[in-house]
Design a protein around this motif. Sequence first.
Motif, PDB file in Angstrom:
ATOM      1  N   ARG A 248     -29.259 -32.811   4.472  1.00 40.46           N
ATOM      2  CA  ARG A 248     -29.500 -32.943   3.035  1.00 40.46           C
ATOM      3  C   ARG A 248     -30.823 -33.661   2.767  1.00 40.46           C
ATOM      4  N   HIS A 249     -31.127 -34.633   3.624  1.00 40.59           N
ATOM      5  CA  HIS A 249     -32.327 -35.416   3.362  1.00 40.59           C
ATOM      6  C   HIS A 249     -33.540 -34.923   4.136  1.00 40.59           C
ATOM      7  N   ALA A 250     -33.290 -34.071   5.154  1.00 44.66           N
ATOM      8  CA  ALA A 250     -34.419 -33.548   5.921  1.00 44.66           C
ATOM      9  C   ALA A 250     -34.978 -32.296   5.254  1.00 44.66           C
ATOM     10  N   ILE A 251     -34.116 -31.474   4.710  1.00 48.01           N
ATOM     11  CA  ILE A 251     -34.547 -30.268   4.002  1.00 48.01           C
ATOM     12  C   ILE A 251     -34.322 -30.531   2.532  1.00 48.01           C
ATOM     13  N   GLY A 252     -35.202 -30.075   1.719  1.00 52.55           N
ATOM     14  CA  GLY A 252     -35.077 -30.388   0.297  1.00 52.55           C
ATOM     15  C   GLY A 252     -33.806 -29.872  -0.343  1.00 52.55           C
ATOM     16  N   SER A 253     -33.649 -28.543  -0.384  1.00 54.36           N
ATOM     17  CA  SER A 253     -32.576 -28.019  -1.208  1.00 54.36           C
ATOM     18  C   SER A 253     -31.380 -27.625  -0.355  1.00 54.36           C
ATOM     19  N   VAL A 254     -30.459 -28.544  -0.219  1.00 53.80           N
ATOM     20  CA  VAL A 254     -29.235 -28.290   0.513  1.00 53.80           C
ATOM     21  C   VAL A 254     -28.065 -28.518  -0.436  1.00 53.80           C
ATOM     22  N   GLU A 255     -27.185 -27.540  -0.489  1.00 50.40           N
ATOM     23  CA  GLU A 255     -25.952 -27.703  -1.247  1.00 50.40           C
ATOM     24  C   GLU A 255     -24.841 -27.922  -0.236  1.00 50.40           C
ATOM     25  N   ALA A 256     -24.017 -28.926  -0.444  1.00 53.35           N
ATOM     26  CA  ALA A 256     -22.976 -29.202   0.529  1.00 53.35           C
ATOM     27  C   ALA A 256     -21.602 -29.159  -0.127  1.00 53.35           C
ATOM     28  N   PHE A 257     -20.668 -28.540   0.571  1.00 51.79           N
ATOM     29  CA  PHE A 257     -19.285 -28.472   0.103  1.00 51.79           C
ATOM     30  C   PHE A 257     -18.375 -28.859   1.253  1.00 51.79           C
TER      31      PHE A 257
END
Lengths: 408, 302
Positions: A248-257
């Motif tokens: 999440r913090h290494a790549i900008g746009s990450v959506e996590a579920f």
Amino acid sequence: MASAIGLNCIIFGRVLRGLGLGAQPDRVLLFERALERIGFASREDVKEAGRCAFVRSPDERRRFDYAFDAFWSAAAPGLSQTQSNDESGESSARDHGDKTHAGEPAQGAVAAPATANRAAPESHAQLPQGARLIHDGDRSFTYSFAEALARKEFSQLDADEIELAHELARRPRLELGMRRSRRTMPGRGGAFDPRRTLRASLRQYGEPLPLRTREARLRHRDVVLLCDISGSMDRYSRLLLQFVHVMRHAIGSVEAFVFGTRLTRITRALRQPNFNEAQRSVAASVADWGGGTRIGECLREFNVRWARRVLARGAIVIIISDGWDRGDIGLLAREMRRLQRSSYRLIWLNPLLGAKGYRPQTLGMQAALPFIDDLLPAHNLKSLVQLVVALRAVDRRRPVRGQVPEAG
Amino acid sequence: MDAQQPASIDDISRILAEHRYVADRSLAVSIFLSLQLHKPLFLEGEAGVGKTEVAKVLASGLRRRLIRLQCYEGLDVNHAVYEWDYARQILHIRLAEARGALASDATEREIFGPEFLIKRPLLQAIDDSEHGPCVLLIDEIDRADEEFEAYLLELLSDYAITVPEIGTFTAQHPPAVILTSNRTREVHDALKRRCLYHWIDYPDLAREAQITEARVPGISRTLAREAAAFVASLRSDAFYKQPGIAETIDWAAALVALGRETLDEATVATTIGALLKYQEDTKRVRHDLAARVTEARKAAIA
């Protein structure tokens, strides 16, 4: 009167902040100005003005409505919460203004967040839908009992996790697949750039000699992570959660579920850069740690509710699960088919895959297999680093996909 | 200055109703506040609930010019804000050359002057000296990329646009700004902060029937109610794509074109493509179509 309204707006803003709504001072000021324009003739209008000022998503709207009702009825206990009578709206606002001077609304301000916090997870997990799922069939009843609704306490980081964090930190920025953006930048592309050509020509006494061009910019593909947190995945879930956090913090746009018996979006909860804090807020927002698994239902919910919003620009979907599914296998296959079609690349990480002699033969895994573009192991620290390497290899080429005949 | 400025929420409701836009009170409140406080209105909602229509109706209701900017990925300053007329600039340099003048600082200042500026929608909306205030519709902002949102920040908070070579344009009368989003991506908080937020929900049965009646000429009240009830039944199920109000209106128009006065299963089966746009969804609905139609007819009477 005016100052009483102002004071109330400020207190109300604090209540909203307590609920995690972004009630910054400028918003509070805006609300106050809005009230000046529309007055207190109708309670519903006041409420709508508040929504305009404070709410930024439908989720927040539910929370706001709750806080508004609680705050207003705390101010004037005689009023029913759903009352939208014009007269009462006015009197409640006045009552409240008077009480402010008596120093009473502190009670409202404290009481509202406490009750609202209890209600928030319900609205978040869409109770009506969850309830319907549980009553779908006899077997599903057992899941609901297995579903550990108690909040799970996380222990501190263990040695492995620290090592992973260091390992990932040592490596250069995570690079997942790239895609061409429609936005261009100066470069050697085929698009003529009149603006820069003209600018350059001025240096040559107006001779537009060096033709400048632009090329497409490359962007990171969006990444969507779906992480299984059911009982069978318990051993891995903390580690994986940290992996999700790092991603999440290494790549900008990450959506996590995360999913077990229901699907929960944790993108916002993971926002804190400090992992321990992020963990805590994830734990607070997830209701089904270590319970059963219904991958099919969860994927269906994802496809119906979220796919349009998070898969719009050729995203890479990563599912982290062991494929132990207690739900409808046919549903799982159908939803996997759809998920694959709406994602650029569908990657499945299976923690069991590293174990010796393991073949992906669980029913769930079998059903999902035809629709997976890459099946990767994720069973220990080493393979998570491997995973980063593997993910780096995902390039612009679209995975080759065959037609899978539809069963039934 | 604000001769046509609606003075109350009821005025807004009236304007919307006059233009056959059936809105609930809360939308009227939002529009009213947006106009009064000169804040852009950020409309979010599922596809086809009438977000874009709000701007169109508002423009004709306020008798203002509608300037529409359709967003897409890669939308940049050149297409949204301003562009220099390069051909004329080069011609101008050539002419200066023909007169024997060398390209100098003076020439440069000339060719980056206002007469060589092509105004794109956003600058047109801000530079209102000729046409007066307008309604600016920034449609589907979620389709634009994050970079473009940043351009909008100055515009939406100060109603000003800076062109480096010329200076800052500031609106004399702030335009009414409406932004719409389908939520295919979350729009940055910095942008939302500058706006008033309003979520347009699906309407209830009675209101949807009202909308259908207002928008489909020649439809009978019964058919409008039945169509609304049928669509409501579809929305209560988790289809991949739920039909919006726009679909209801299309479908109702199709039913009227086929000369139907009331719903029947065969007609629904042939026209279902106007409502559901995924093969999986149409397949699913065929299973219990008869029951749904009967139910819708019952609900319409209730």
